[in-house]
Design a protein around this motif. Structure first.
Motif, PDB file in Angstrom:
ATOM      1  N   VAL A  29       0.960  -1.140  -0.118  1.00 47.79           N
ATOM      2  CA  VAL A  29       0.025   0.013  -0.106  1.00 47.79           C
ATOM      3  C   VAL A  29       1.008   1.157  -0.005  1.00 47.79           C
ATOM      4  CG1 VAL A  29      -1.531   1.297   1.497  1.00 47.79           C
ATOM      5  CG2 VAL A  29      -1.993  -1.167   1.065  1.00 47.79           C
ATOM      6  N   VAL A  30       1.970   1.229   0.952  1.00 47.73           N
ATOM      7  CA  VAL A  30       2.747   2.574   0.864  1.00 47.73           C
ATOM      8  C   VAL A  30       3.526   2.755  -0.600  1.00 47.73           C
ATOM      9  CG1 VAL A  30       4.772   3.412   1.941  1.00 47.73           C
ATOM     10  CG2 VAL A  30       2.932   2.337   3.457  1.00 47.73           C
ATOM     11  N   ASP A  31       3.898   1.562  -1.111  1.00 43.34           N
ATOM     12  CA  ASP A  31       4.635   1.627  -2.508  1.00 43.34           C
ATOM     13  C   ASP A  31       3.525   2.310  -3.517  1.00 43.34           C
ATOM     14  OD1 ASP A  31       6.859   1.044  -0.815  1.00 43.34           O
ATOM     15  OD2 ASP A  31       6.970  -1.135  -1.584  1.00 43.34           O
ATOM     16  N   ASP A  32       2.617   1.341  -3.600  1.00 40.40           N
ATOM     17  CA  ASP A  32       1.481   1.897  -4.641  1.00 40.40           C
ATOM     18  C   ASP A  32       1.159   3.495  -4.431  1.00 40.40           C
ATOM     19  OD1 ASP A  32       1.669  -0.583  -5.984  1.00 40.40           O
ATOM     20  OD2 ASP A  32      -0.258  -1.380  -4.506  1.00 40.40           O
ATOM     21  N   LEU A  33       1.030   4.060  -3.258  1.00 43.66           N
ATOM     22  CA  LEU A  33       0.699   5.437  -2.868  1.00 43.66           C
ATOM     23  C   LEU A  33       1.966   6.524  -3.420  1.00 43.66           C
ATOM     24  CD1 LEU A  33      -1.233   5.378   0.460  1.00 43.66           C
ATOM     25  CD2 LEU A  33      -2.094   5.866  -1.945  1.00 43.66           C
ATOM     26  N   ALA A  34       3.157   5.794  -2.868  1.00 45.21           N
ATOM     27  CA  ALA A  34       4.210   6.777  -3.099  1.00 45.21           C
ATOM     28  C   ALA A  34       4.575   6.675  -4.591  1.00 45.21           C
ATOM     29  CB  ALA A  34       5.287   5.988  -2.269  1.00 45.21           C
ATOM     30  N   MET A  35       4.342   5.657  -5.284  1.00 44.61           N
ATOM     31  CA  MET A  35       4.806   5.554  -6.605  1.00 44.61           C
ATOM     32  C   MET A  35       3.771   6.131  -7.609  1.00 44.61           C
ATOM     33  SD  MET A  35       7.192   2.041  -6.693  1.00 44.61           S
ATOM     34  CE  MET A  35       8.411   2.049  -5.650  1.00 44.61           C
ATOM     35  N   GLY A  36       2.503   6.422  -6.898  1.00 44.38           N
ATOM     36  CA  GLY A  36       1.471   6.887  -7.925  1.00 44.38           C
ATOM     37  C   GLY A  36       0.875   5.942  -8.806  1.00 44.38           C
ATOM     38  N   ILE A  37       0.707   4.808  -8.098  1.00 46.42           N
ATOM     39  CA  ILE A  37       0.214   3.592  -8.968  1.00 46.42           C
ATOM     40  C   ILE A  37      -1.410   3.868  -8.943  1.00 46.42           C
ATOM     41  CG2 ILE A  37      -0.198   1.162  -9.121  1.00 46.42           C
ATOM     42  CD1 ILE A  37       2.739   2.095  -9.860  1.00 46.42           C
ATOM     43  N   ASP A  38      -2.156   3.947  -9.937  1.00 42.65           N
ATOM     44  CA  ASP A  38      -3.322   3.973 -10.441  1.00 42.65           C
ATOM     45  C   ASP A  38      -4.289   2.554 -10.646  1.00 42.65           C
ATOM     46  OD1 ASP A  38      -2.858   3.815 -12.913  1.00 42.65           O
ATOM     47  OD2 ASP A  38      -4.444   5.214 -13.540  1.00 42.65           O
ATOM     48  N   GLU A  39      -3.570   1.574 -10.793  1.00 40.37           N
ATOM     49  CA  GLU A  39      -4.146   0.165 -11.199  1.00 40.37           C
ATOM     50  C   GLU A  39      -3.275  -0.924 -10.632  1.00 40.37           C
ATOM     51  OE1 GLU A  39      -6.422  -1.440 -15.242  1.00 40.37           O
ATOM     52  OE2 GLU A  39      -4.121  -1.560 -15.225  1.00 40.37           O
ATOM     53  N   VAL A  40      -3.832  -1.618  -9.888  1.00 43.05           N
ATOM     54  CA  VAL A  40      -3.088  -2.776  -9.122  1.00 43.05           C
ATOM     55  C   VAL A  40      -3.569  -3.998  -9.837  1.00 43.05           C
ATOM     56  CG1 VAL A  40      -2.574  -4.262  -7.208  1.00 43.05           C
ATOM     57  CG2 VAL A  40      -2.615  -1.709  -7.021  1.00 43.05           C
ATOM     58  N   VAL A  41      -2.712  -4.838 -10.732  1.00 46.05           N
ATOM     59  CA  VAL A  41      -3.069  -5.991 -11.413  1.00 46.05           C
ATOM     60  C   VAL A  41      -2.485  -7.031 -10.915  1.00 46.05           C
ATOM     61  CG1 VAL A  41      -3.075  -7.342 -13.637  1.00 46.05           C
ATOM     62  CG2 VAL A  41      -3.595  -4.687 -13.681  1.00 46.05           C
ATOM     63  N   ARG A  42      -2.731  -8.184 -10.468  1.00 47.02           N
ATOM     64  CA  ARG A  42      -2.222  -9.383  -9.762  1.00 47.02           C
ATOM     65  C   ARG A  42      -3.151 -10.510  -9.912  1.00 47.02           C
ATOM     66  NH1 ARG A  42      -2.728  -6.226  -3.789  1.00 47.02           N
ATOM     67  NH2 ARG A  42      -5.131  -6.375  -3.827  1.00 47.02           N
ATOM     68  N   GLY A  43      -2.698 -11.763  -9.173  1.00 46.36           N
ATOM     69  CA  GLY A  43      -3.417 -12.905  -9.346  1.00 46.36           C
ATOM     70  C   GLY A  43      -4.632 -12.799  -8.559  1.00 46.36           C
ATOM     71  N   ALA A  44      -5.469 -13.647  -8.696  1.00 47.75           N
ATOM     72  CA  ALA A  44      -6.758 -13.925  -8.049  1.00 47.75           C
ATOM     73  C   ALA A  44      -6.566 -14.468  -6.584  1.00 47.75           C
ATOM     74  CB  ALA A  44      -7.676 -14.652  -8.811  1.00 47.75           C
ATOM     75  N   ASP A  45      -5.486 -15.068  -6.491  1.00 51.72           N
ATOM     76  CA  ASP A  45      -5.365 -15.440  -5.092  1.00 51.72           C
ATOM     77  C   ASP A  45      -5.040 -14.373  -3.954  1.00 51.72           C
ATOM     78  OD1 ASP A  45      -3.003 -14.877  -6.366  1.00 51.72           O
ATOM     79  OD2 ASP A  45      -1.569 -16.079  -4.975  1.00 51.72           O
ATOM     80  N   LEU A  46      -4.977 -12.922  -4.589  1.00 46.22           N
ATOM     81  CA  LEU A  46      -4.509 -12.156  -3.639  1.00 46.22           C
ATOM     82  C   LEU A  46      -5.968 -11.041  -3.572  1.00 46.22           C
ATOM     83  CD1 LEU A  46      -1.024 -10.922  -4.651  1.00 46.22           C
ATOM     84  CD2 LEU A  46      -1.824 -11.815  -2.468  1.00 46.22           C
ATOM     85  N   LEU A  47      -7.187 -11.546  -4.186  1.00 48.80           N
ATOM     86  CA  LEU A  47      -8.326 -10.712  -4.106  1.00 48.80           C
ATOM     87  C   LEU A  47      -8.775 -10.570  -2.783  1.00 48.80           C
ATOM     88  CD1 LEU A  47     -10.856  -9.670  -5.530  1.00 48.80           C
ATOM     89  CD2 LEU A  47     -11.683 -11.795  -5.608  1.00 48.80           C
ATOM     90  N   GLU A  48      -8.421 -11.658  -1.999  1.00 50.88           N
ATOM     91  CA  GLU A  48      -8.898 -11.342  -0.596  1.00 50.88           C
ATOM     92  C   GLU A  48      -8.093 -10.223   0.300  1.00 50.88           C
ATOM     93  OE1 GLU A  48      -5.844 -14.932   1.488  1.00 50.88           O
ATOM     94  OE2 GLU A  48      -8.077 -15.437   0.744  1.00 50.88           O
ATOM     95  N   SER A  49      -7.090  -9.861  -0.125  1.00 52.94           N
ATOM     96  CA  SER A  49      -6.234  -8.890   0.479  1.00 52.94           C
ATOM     97  C   SER A  49      -6.806  -7.654   0.363  1.00 52.94           C
ATOM     98  CB  SER A  49      -4.808  -8.887   0.024  1.00 52.94           C
ATOM     99  OG  SER A  49      -4.096 -10.166   0.541  1.00 52.94           O
ATOM    100  N   THR A  50      -7.507  -7.305  -0.672  1.00 57.55           N
ATOM    101  CA  THR A  50      -7.975  -6.054  -1.264  1.00 57.55           C
ATOM    102  C   THR A  50      -8.702  -5.366  -0.120  1.00 57.55           C
ATOM    103  OG1 THR A  50      -8.217  -7.060  -3.560  1.00 57.55           O
ATOM    104  CG2 THR A  50      -8.931  -4.929  -3.113  1.00 57.55           C
ATOM    105  N   ALA A  51      -9.653  -5.687   0.233  1.00 61.26           N
ATOM    106  CA  ALA A  51     -10.305  -4.946   1.416  1.00 61.26           C
ATOM    107  C   ALA A  51      -9.239  -4.461   2.606  1.00 61.26           C
ATOM    108  CB  ALA A  51     -11.425  -5.662   2.020  1.00 61.26           C
ATOM    109  N   ARG A  52      -8.414  -5.281   2.900  1.00 62.36           N
ATOM    110  CA  ARG A  52      -7.658  -4.699   4.098  1.00 62.36           C
ATOM    111  C   ARG A  52      -6.829  -3.508   3.391  1.00 62.36           C
ATOM    112  NH1 ARG A  52      -4.740 -10.166   5.462  1.00 62.36           N
ATOM    113  NH2 ARG A  52      -6.029 -11.117   3.850  1.00 62.36           N
ATOM    114  N   GLN A  53      -6.353  -3.678   2.477  1.00 65.19           N
ATOM    115  CA  GLN A  53      -5.346  -2.691   1.849  1.00 65.19           C
ATOM    116  C   GLN A  53      -6.241  -1.415   1.188  1.00 65.19           C
ATOM    117  OE1 GLN A  53      -3.510  -4.555  -1.919  1.00 65.19           O
ATOM    118  NE2 GLN A  53      -2.576  -6.126  -0.460  1.00 65.19           N
ATOM    119  N   ILE A  54      -7.623  -1.582   1.079  1.00 63.37           N
ATOM    120  CA  ILE A  54      -8.468  -0.288   0.823  1.00 63.37           C
ATOM    121  C   ILE A  54      -8.384   0.565   2.355  1.00 63.37           C
ATOM    122  CG2 ILE A  54     -10.660   0.327   0.418  1.00 63.37           C
ATOM    123  CD1 ILE A  54     -10.910  -1.591  -1.782  1.00 63.37           C
TER     124      ILE A  54
END
Length: 331
Positions: A202-227
């Motif tokens: 989360v810190v890196d995506d914010l610092a680097m201005g990432i506007d779209e996170v694409v990753r494997g479906a096994d990480l879908l369950e992490s999304t709510a925590r990261q939001i």
């Protein structure tokens, strides 16, 4: 004017790139390029014992062989470096200090054994961290004192909010989760001092201005925590797209130990990169049949609406160890 689109791929240098990793990387690259955006390579190397020496360079070499390129990364630099998470500790500490000051963190001295004892589900599944385990009161400056301690003996947990988190995944559609009911307060810094994946990403995506996170479906369950973390840090949440996995013939998730399905193995066996790219594009739903092509050839075909939601199950390997259902030239 809206900022330029910025996508990323963030592998861990723990093993060679297999077909599933390559498929996700290709989808992330195609999305960034189809939007006219930058593509960032970031290295998730926070856990030193798991890092394989030389693997980061080998991974870059394999994806370059496939035909992918990147605008920023450990090897080419860029304005948001360093791009190795192991060199970004100061960013994570600063974020933790902000969260602690906002009252969103607390120390946890419960052991894994303690938490497993709470599990009501079979097979020892971890139960959500109980809100009753939160300290009733924290002394001012507790986090600073914990950081100064030579033997902290405590993990640092994030205090989640008791509300539903909703978002629209670009592959799987509308999602909703109550983090307090599924996970509960989660660890951002381990008791051994290592920063958790949830914090670093989360810190890196914010610092680097990432506007779209694409990753494997096994990480879908992490999304709510990261939001919840993104919002606690005052950032704008990126868009999320979770690419269905490639699984083995037995239905098991591919691992980096599946050497025969690694790009390097296919490359060493003389399979042309265009054959691999064509199969990956077909398996994503971007081509009607697996035919040789380069990644750039797939850019005009790319749309998240075309990406298949189903896992791709590989048949049993042929005698040479390659997937028997691959295009001509794989067998």
């Amino acid at each position: 004017m809206s900022p330029a689109p910025r996508g990323r791929w963030a592998p861990s240098p723990t093993g060679p790139i297999h077909l599933g990793n390559a498929r996700t990387a290709l989808a992330a690259w195609l999305s960034a390029r189809s939007r006219g955006g930058a593509f960032v390579w970031r290295l998730e190397d926070l856990d030193p014992p798991r890092v394989v020496p030389g693997m980061a360079a080998a991974q870059r070499e394999d994806l370059a062989w496939l035909g992918l390129d990147w605008d920023e990364g450990p090897d080419v630099g860029g304005p948001y470096g360093p791009y190795d998470q192991s060199a970004r500790s100061a960013f994570y500490e600063e974020a933790l200090a902000r969260l602690a000051a906002a009252g969103r963190l607390f120390p946890c001295r419960r052991s894994r054994k303690d938490l497993l004892a709470l599990a009501s589900a079979p097979h020892g599944n971890m139960a959500p961290y109980p809100a009753a385990f939160r300290p009733r009161r924290l002394e001012p400056g507790w986090y600073e004192r914990l950081c100064r301690s030579e033997a902290p003996g405590a993990a640092v947990r994030f205090r989640v909010e008791e509300r539903p988190v909703t978002w629209i995944d670009r592959v799987f559609g509308p999602q909703i989760e109550r983090v307090n009911a599924t996970v509960g307060d989660f660890v951002l810094k381990r008791r051994d001092g290592l920063f958790a994946y949830q914090l670093a990403v989360v810190v890196d995506d914010l610092a680097m201005g990432i506007d779209e996170v694409v990753r494997g479906a096994d990480l879908l369950e992490s999304t709510a925590r990261q939001i919840q973390l993104v919002e606690a840090l005052g950032g704008d949440r990126p868009a999320y797209a979770h690419v269905p996995l490639v699984v083995a013939a037995d239905g098991e998730k591919l691992s980096k130990r599946d050497g025969g399905l690694a790009l390097r193995s296919l490359r060493d066996a003389g399979v042309p990169p265009e054959e691999v790219t064509g199969w990956l594009g077909w398996s994503l739903g971007l081509l009607d049949r697996p035919e040789p092509c380069r990644p750039a050839d797939l850019v005009p075909h790319f749309s998240w609406r075309r990406i298949r939601r189903e896992e791709v199950r590989l048949p049993a390997p042929a005698a040479d160890g390659l997937p028997s259902a691959g295009p001509a030239g794989w067998n």
